[in-house]
Design a protein around this motif. Structure first.
Motif, mmCIF file in Angstrom:
data_model
loop_
_atom_site.group_PDB
_atom_site.id
_atom_site.type_symbol
_atom_site.label_atom_id
_atom_site.label_comp_id
_atom_site.label_asym_id
_atom_site.label_seq_id
_atom_site.Cartn_x
_atom_site.Cartn_y
_atom_site.Cartn_z
ATOM 1 N N GLN A 231 -1.368 5.181 -0.430
ATOM 2 C CA GLN A 231 -0.343 4.152 -0.333
ATOM 3 C C GLN A 231 0.484 4.324 0.936
ATOM 4 O O GLN A 231 0.817 5.432 1.340
ATOM 5 N N ALA A 232 0.804 3.208 1.571
ATOM 6 C CA ALA A 232 1.650 3.213 2.760
ATOM 7 C C ALA A 232 3.107 2.988 2.361
ATOM 8 O O ALA A 232 3.395 2.476 1.278
ATOM 9 N N GLU A 233 4.006 3.372 3.243
ATOM 10 C CA GLU A 233 5.438 3.187 3.001
ATOM 11 C C GLU A 233 5.892 1.859 3.599
ATOM 12 O O GLU A 233 5.695 1.603 4.786
ATOM 13 N N ARG B 49 8.956 -0.491 4.616
ATOM 14 C CA ARG B 49 10.383 -0.440 4.929
ATOM 15 C C ARG B 49 10.877 -1.847 5.249
ATOM 16 O O ARG B 49 10.470 -2.451 6.242
ATOM 17 N N PRO C 138 0.546 6.554 6.162
ATOM 18 C CA PRO C 138 0.720 7.990 5.901
ATOM 19 C C PRO C 138 -0.333 8.815 6.640
ATOM 20 O O PRO C 138 -1.272 9.349 6.031
ATOM 21 N N ALA D 2 0.422 -3.255 0.714
ATOM 22 C CA ALA D 2 1.537 -3.076 1.642
ATOM 23 C C ALA D 2 1.862 -4.384 2.369
ATOM 24 O O ALA D 2 3.041 -4.741 2.529
ATOM 25 N N ARG E 167 4.564 1.779 7.292
ATOM 26 C CA ARG E 167 4.275 3.053 7.951
ATOM 27 C C ARG E 167 3.080 3.701 7.268
ATOM 28 O O ARG E 167 3.125 4.041 6.089
#
Length: 356
Positions: free
Chosen positions: A326-328, A330, A296, A169, A294
Motif C-alpha cells: 500500500q502507498a501513502e 497525503r 513505499p 491510491a 508516496r
C-alpha cells in the motif's frame, strides 16, 4: 534401459543457428550480432529450450553469491530509489548486486538476462518492469532461475511479483478532489499499455463512479511519461477550460504539468487544484504543499529482496506469489485550488501575518 534426455548446450545452439559458438556467446552476453544471425540464435534457443547451467558454473568457479537487478532506466527517480533499497537489503543478506540498465528495451532486456545466465554470474534476478507492456516481458516466465518482478505482475510458476496498489491510491487521491467540490478533475496520464498506467487510470475512474458520477473520458489524456508530455497535456486541459483540478499520474508528468501551470500564471492550490502520484521530496516546496501518493520504496525493495533470497535458498516452495503493498496518500489544501472565492480566502488565511 531408457535413454536419458540430453541437455542442450551452446554448441547445439550454434549448430542449429548455423553460426559459431563465439557468435552465440557474444550475442547472448549482450554483444552485437547481424540481424539475421540474431534471429537464428533466438529461434535456436527457443526451439532447444537452451538454459545455461548456472549452478554448475557456480560450483566450478566458486564465485560469490550474486543477484542481478535490471532497471529500465537507471536515471529514473523511481528506479534509483528502489535500487538503493535493494542494494542495502541484499548486502545485509550476503549477496553482491550487479546492476544492469536495459534502456526500457524488451530486446535489450532479453539479451542482458541471457548474458547474465550464460556467464553464470547471478543466482537470481530482480527486474523492474515499470515501462514494459505485458507481452514485452512475458518471456521472463521461461527464465529458469529465481526471479522477482517489481511494478507489473507476472502470473507464472516460480516468478514472484511486488506491486503497489496503484488503483486504490489513485482512487483515494482523486476522490479527495471531487469531495472538495471539484466536478472536473482531469487526468494527465501515462499510455495505458502497462499495468501501472492502467491501474492509475482505473483509480481515476473509480473515484467518479464511487460518487455516482459519470466518468468524463474527455478529461483523461495519455502520453509517454515525460516532462514535455506532461506539460503539453496540462496545457490542453487548462487552455480549453475543461478542468478545475489536475491529477498527474507520475513524477515526470507532474513536473511538466507544474511548469505549464506556472507559465500560465496559475497558482497551485489557489487558482487550480493539483495532485500527483509520486513524491520525491518536492511536494512541500509549494504553499500549500502538494497532495501526493508516496510509494513505499523501502518496503518494495525489502519485500523483493526477501522473496528472492528465499527462492535462492529453496525455503519457499509456493508456485508464485504477488505481494501487494500500500502507498501513502497525503491530501493537502492543494486539492481545493480553483474553487472560486473560498480558495482565495484559504490562501489569504494561510498568508495572514501571525502575532508574535
Amino acid at each position: 534401459m531408457a535413454r536419458r534426455e540430453t541437455v542442450p548446450t551452446i554448441k547445439d545452439v550454434a549448430r542449429i543457428a548455423g553460426v559459431s559458438v563465439g557468435t552465440v556467446s557474444r550475442y547472448l552476453n549482450g554483444g552485437h550480432a547481424r540481424s539475421q544471425n540474431a534471429e537464428r540464435i533466438d529461434a535456436a534457443v527457443s526451439a532447444l529450450g537452451y538454459r545455461p547451467n548456472v549452478l554448475g558454473r557456480y560450483l566450478v568457479t566458486g564465485s560469490p553469491r550474486t543477484v542481478g537487478v535490471l532497471v529500465p532506466r537507471a536515471a529514473n527517480v523511481f528506479a534509483a530509489t528502489i535500487l538503493s533499497g535493494l542494494q542495502l537489503a541484499f548486502e545485509e543478506a550476503g549477496y553482491a548486486v550487479v546492476v544492469i540498465d536495459f534502456q526500457a528495451s524488451p530486446e535489450l532486456l532479453r539479451k542482458r538476462i541471457w548474458g547474465q545466465l550464460l556467464s553464470g554470474r547471478v543466482d537470481g534476478l530482480v527486474v523492474l518492469t515499470s515501462e514494459l507492456a505485458r507481452d514485452e516481458y512475458a518471456f521472463l516466465a521461461d527464465v529458469d532461475i529465481p526471479l522477482v518482478v517489481i511494478d507489473n505482475p507476472l502470473d507464472a510458476p516460480g516468478v514472484d511479483s511486488v506491486v503497489v496498489d496503484n488503483r486504490s491510491a489513485s482512487r483515494r487521491l482523486v476522490g479527495a478532489m471531487l469531495d472538495a467540490g471539484h466536478e472536473r478533475a482531469g487526468l494527465v496520464g501515462m499510455r495505458s499499455n502497462t499495468h501501472v498506467a492502467r491501474e492509475r487510470r482505473l483509480g481515476w475512474e473509480d473515484a467518479y463512479r464511487e460518487r455516482g458520477l459519470a466518468v468524463p473520458e474527455s478529461l483523461a489524456l495519455e502520453a509517454e511519461a515525460t516532462k514535455d508530455a506532461g506539460s503539453a497535456m496540462a496545457s490542453r486541459l487548462v487552455s480549453r477550460g475543461s478542468v478545475t483540478t489536475i491529477f498527474a499520474a507520475n513524477y515526470y508528468l507532474a513536473l511538466g504539468s507544474l511548469c505549464t501551470l506556472a507559465r500560465l500564471g496559475l497558482r497551485v492550490g489557489v487558482d487550480i487544484g493539483f495532485a500527483t502520484f509520486d513524491d520525491y521530496g518536492f511536494g512541500d516546496v509549494f504553499v500549500p504543499a502538494l497532495s501526493t501518493v508516496r510509494q513505499p520504496s523501502a518496503e518494495i525493495a525489502r519485500t523483493a529482496a526477501d522473496l528472492l533470497v528465499r527462492r535462492i535458498k529453496g525455503t519457499d516452495d509456493r508456485p508464485s506469489q504477488v505481494s501487494l503493498v500500500q502507498a501513502e496518500v497525503r491530501v493537502t489544501d492543494s486539492v481545493r485550488g480553483g474553487l472560486w472565492d473560498e480558495a482565495h480566502l484559504l490562501w489569504a488565511a494561510w498568508n495572514k501575518p501571525q502575532a508574535v
